[in-house]
Design a protein around this motif. Structure first.
Motif, PDB file in Angstrom:
ATOM      1  N   ALA A 251       2.790  -2.196  13.193  1.00 58.78           N
ATOM      2  CA  ALA A 251       1.332  -2.164  13.039  1.00 58.78           C
ATOM      3  C   ALA A 251       0.917  -0.983  12.155  1.00 58.78           C
ATOM      4  O   ALA A 251       0.000  -1.115  11.336  1.00 58.78           O
ATOM      5  N   THR A 252       1.602   0.137  12.295  1.00 56.03           N
ATOM      6  CA  THR A 252       1.316   1.302  11.455  1.00 56.03           C
ATOM      7  C   THR A 252       1.627   0.992   9.995  1.00 56.03           C
ATOM      8  O   THR A 252       0.846   1.325   9.099  1.00 56.03           O
ATOM      9  N   ILE A 253       2.766   0.346   9.745  1.00 57.81           N
ATOM     10  CA  ILE A 253       3.118  -0.047   8.375  1.00 57.81           C
ATOM     11  C   ILE A 253       2.078  -1.027   7.828  1.00 57.81           C
ATOM     12  O   ILE A 253       1.670  -0.914   6.665  1.00 57.81           O
ATOM     13  N   ALA A 254       1.636  -1.967   8.647  1.00 58.80           N
ATOM     14  CA  ALA A 254       0.642  -2.947   8.215  1.00 58.80           C
ATOM     15  C   ALA A 254      -0.666  -2.272   7.804  1.00 58.80           C
ATOM     16  O   ALA A 254      -1.402  -2.798   6.962  1.00 58.80           O
ATOM     17  N   GLU A 255      -0.940  -1.097   8.368  1.00 57.30           N
ATOM     18  CA  GLU A 255      -2.133  -0.333   7.995  1.00 57.30           C
ATOM     19  C   GLU A 255      -1.918   0.456   6.707  1.00 57.30           C
ATOM     20  O   GLU A 255      -2.826   1.132   6.227  1.00 57.30           O
ATOM     21  N   GLY A 256      -0.707   0.399   6.170  1.00 57.42           N
ATOM     22  CA  GLY A 256      -0.407   1.136   4.940  1.00 57.42           C
ATOM     23  C   GLY A 256      -0.018   2.580   5.188  1.00 57.42           C
ATOM     24  O   GLY A 256      -0.091   3.420   4.302  1.00 57.42           O
ATOM     25  N   LYS A 257       0.434   2.862   6.408  1.00 59.71           N
ATOM     26  CA  LYS A 257       0.836   4.222   6.776  1.00 59.71           C
ATOM     27  C   LYS A 257       2.306   4.208   7.181  1.00 59.71           C
ATOM     28  O   LYS A 257       2.820   3.200   7.635  1.00 59.71           O
ATOM     29  N   GLU A 258       2.945   5.354   7.036  1.00 57.53           N
ATOM     30  CA  GLU A 258       4.337   5.464   7.454  1.00 57.53           C
ATOM     31  C   GLU A 258       4.397   5.901   8.918  1.00 57.53           C
ATOM     32  O   GLU A 258       3.721   6.848   9.304  1.00 57.53           O
ATOM     33  N   PRO A 259       5.198   5.211   9.742  1.00 56.56           N
ATOM     34  CA  PRO A 259       5.331   5.608  11.146  1.00 56.56           C
ATOM     35  C   PRO A 259       5.901   7.020  11.249  1.00 56.56           C
ATOM     36  O   PRO A 259       6.705   7.445  10.415  1.00 56.56           O
ATOM     37  N   SER A 260       5.499   7.746  12.283  1.00 59.62           N
ATOM     38  CA  SER A 260       5.892   9.148  12.394  1.00 59.62           C
ATOM     39  C   SER A 260       7.038   9.397  13.364  1.00 59.62           C
ATOM     40  O   SER A 260       7.659  10.448  13.300  1.00 59.62           O
ATOM     41  N   GLY A 261       7.344   8.485  14.248  1.00 53.07           N
ATOM     42  CA  GLY A 261       8.410   8.718  15.227  1.00 53.07           C
ATOM     43  C   GLY A 261       9.783   8.738  14.587  1.00 53.07           C
ATOM     44  O   GLY A 261      10.102   7.905  13.742  1.00 53.07           O
ATOM     45  N   ALA A 262      10.615   9.697  14.988  1.00 49.59           N
ATOM     46  CA  ALA A 262      11.949   9.848  14.402  1.00 49.59           C
ATOM     47  C   ALA A 262      12.806   8.609  14.633  1.00 49.59           C
ATOM     48  O   ALA A 262      13.507   8.150  13.727  1.00 49.59           O
ATOM     49  N   GLU A 263      12.759   8.059  15.834  1.00 46.75           N
ATOM     50  CA  GLU A 263      13.549   6.862  16.129  1.00 46.75           C
ATOM     51  C   GLU A 263      13.070   5.673  15.300  1.00 46.75           C
ATOM     52  O   GLU A 263      13.877   4.914  14.774  1.00 46.75           O
ATOM     53  N   ASP A 264      11.745   5.524  15.193  1.00 41.79           N
ATOM     54  CA  ASP A 264      11.199   4.438  14.375  1.00 41.79           C
ATOM     55  C   ASP A 264      11.627   4.598  12.920  1.00 41.79           C
ATOM     56  O   ASP A 264      12.050   3.641  12.280  1.00 41.79           O
ATOM     57  N   GLN A 265      11.526   5.803  12.402  1.00 41.68           N
ATOM     58  CA  GLN A 265      11.894   6.041  11.002  1.00 41.68           C
ATOM     59  C   GLN A 265      13.364   5.752  10.751  1.00 41.68           C
ATOM     60  O   GLN A 265      13.735   5.167   9.735  1.00 41.68           O
ATOM     61  N   LYS A 266      14.211   6.133  11.685  1.00 46.60           N
ATOM     62  CA  LYS A 266      15.649   5.891  11.545  1.00 46.60           C
ATOM     63  C   LYS A 266      15.932   4.387  11.513  1.00 46.60           C
ATOM     64  O   LYS A 266      16.675   3.911  10.651  1.00 46.60           O
ATOM     65  N   LEU A 267      15.344   3.650  12.436  1.00 47.11           N
ATOM     66  CA  LEU A 267      15.557   2.205  12.498  1.00 47.11           C
ATOM     67  C   LEU A 267      14.949   1.507  11.281  1.00 47.11           C
ATOM     68  O   LEU A 267      15.575   0.614  10.693  1.00 47.11           O
ATOM     69  N   ILE A 268      13.767   1.940  10.877  1.00 51.70           N
ATOM     70  CA  ILE A 268      13.106   1.332   9.713  1.00 51.70           C
ATOM     71  C   ILE A 268      13.930   1.581   8.455  1.00 51.70           C
ATOM     72  O   ILE A 268      14.106   0.677   7.636  1.00 51.70           O
TER      73      ILE A 268
ATOM     74  N   GLY B 262       4.557   0.893  -6.689  1.00 54.27           N
ATOM     75  CA  GLY B 262       3.834  -0.355  -6.498  1.00 54.27           C
ATOM     76  C   GLY B 262       4.262  -1.474  -7.425  1.00 54.27           C
ATOM     77  O   GLY B 262       4.266  -2.640  -7.032  1.00 54.27           O
ATOM     78  N   ASP B 263       4.660  -1.133  -8.655  1.00 52.92           N
ATOM     79  CA  ASP B 263       5.050  -2.170  -9.605  1.00 52.92           C
ATOM     80  C   ASP B 263       6.409  -2.787  -9.270  1.00 52.92           C
ATOM     81  O   ASP B 263       6.731  -3.872  -9.718  1.00 52.92           O
ATOM     82  N   VAL B 264       7.222  -2.103  -8.480  1.00 58.68           N
ATOM     83  CA  VAL B 264       8.542  -2.604  -8.095  1.00 58.68           C
ATOM     84  C   VAL B 264       8.430  -3.655  -6.983  1.00 58.68           C
ATOM     85  O   VAL B 264       9.204  -4.606  -6.938  1.00 58.68           O
ATOM     86  N   PHE B 265       7.453  -3.486  -6.119  1.00 58.06           N
ATOM     87  CA  PHE B 265       7.310  -4.361  -4.958  1.00 58.06           C
ATOM     88  C   PHE B 265       6.391  -5.534  -5.282  1.00 58.06           C
ATOM     89  O   PHE B 265       5.187  -5.482  -5.054  1.00 58.06           O
ATOM     90  N   THR B 266       6.969  -6.599  -5.798  1.00 62.39           N
ATOM     91  CA  THR B 266       6.206  -7.817  -6.076  1.00 62.39           C
ATOM     92  C   THR B 266       5.796  -8.455  -4.750  1.00 62.39           C
ATOM     93  O   THR B 266       6.306  -8.074  -3.685  1.00 62.39           O
ATOM     94  N   ASP B 267       4.927  -9.446  -4.823  1.00 59.61           N
ATOM     95  CA  ASP B 267       4.524 -10.157  -3.602  1.00 59.61           C
ATOM     96  C   ASP B 267       5.738 -10.771  -2.910  1.00 59.61           C
ATOM     97  O   ASP B 267       5.867 -10.704  -1.688  1.00 59.61           O
ATOM     98  N   ALA B 268       6.622 -11.378  -3.691  1.00 62.01           N
ATOM     99  CA  ALA B 268       7.800 -12.038  -3.115  1.00 62.01           C
ATOM    100  C   ALA B 268       8.714 -11.035  -2.410  1.00 62.01           C
ATOM    101  O   ALA B 268       9.199 -11.297  -1.305  1.00 62.01           O
TER     102      ALA B 268
ATOM    103  N   LYS C 181       0.840  -1.212   0.000  1.00 62.20           N
ATOM    104  CA  LYS C 181       0.000   0.000   0.000  1.00 62.20           C
ATOM    105  C   LYS C 181       0.870   1.255   0.000  1.00 62.20           C
ATOM    106  O   LYS C 181       0.610   2.206  -0.735  1.00 62.20           O
ATOM    107  N   ILE C 182       1.898   1.251   0.850  1.00 71.16           N
ATOM    108  CA  ILE C 182       2.789   2.417   0.925  1.00 71.16           C
ATOM    109  C   ILE C 182       3.524   2.593  -0.398  1.00 71.16           C
ATOM    110  O   ILE C 182       3.626   3.701  -0.922  1.00 71.16           O
ATOM    111  N   ALA C 183       4.032   1.489  -0.945  1.00 72.35           N
ATOM    112  CA  ALA C 183       4.763   1.558  -2.221  1.00 72.35           C
ATOM    113  C   ALA C 183       3.873   2.102  -3.337  1.00 72.35           C
ATOM    114  O   ALA C 183       4.300   2.938  -4.133  1.00 72.35           O
TER     115      ALA C 183
END
Length: 105
Positions: A73-90, A47-53, A39-41
């Motif tokens: 869980a935020t990514i699973a909802e198709g949203k980008e996490p907003s926390g700076a630490e989360d974004q850095k690690l992701i 979206g065409d770059v991210f195949t199911d595999a 969803k995010i891609a």
């Protein structure tokens, strides 16, 4: 149980119930996370770059990482996490996963 003991137990039960209701989200499954990645891609025109595999591979890598359950869980909802630490690690985990997943297909 006496009425007095019962009345004393009620506030403790109410607190336990409210804490359980406010607990952190559960870690999503590979399928849920893969769907959110797609969803995010798609929303950013990739979206065409991210195949199911590839999405499944990236989801597995993220699930095995130290990324928080809430961020996943935020990514699973198709949203980008907003926390700076989360974004850095992701970002770091995605860089590592892209190397692994690009060669696995």
């Amino acid at each position: 149980m006496s009425t007095k003991r019962l009345l004393l137990a009620l506030p403790a039960a109410a607190i336990a119930f409210s804490l359980a209701a406010c607990s952190a989200p559960a870690r999503p499954s590979v399928d849920e996370l893969s769907g959110g990645i797609q969803k995010i891609a798609t929303s950013v025109g990739s979206g065409d770059v991210f195949t199911d595999a590839i999405s499944d591979c990236i989801a597995k890598e993220l699930l095995d990482s130290k990324v928080s359950d809430g961020a996943l869980a935020t990514i699973a909802e198709g949203k980008e996490p907003s926390g700076a630490e989360d974004q850095k690690l992701i970002t770091k985990e995605l860089e590592d996963a892209s190397k692994t997943c690009a060669t696995s297909e």
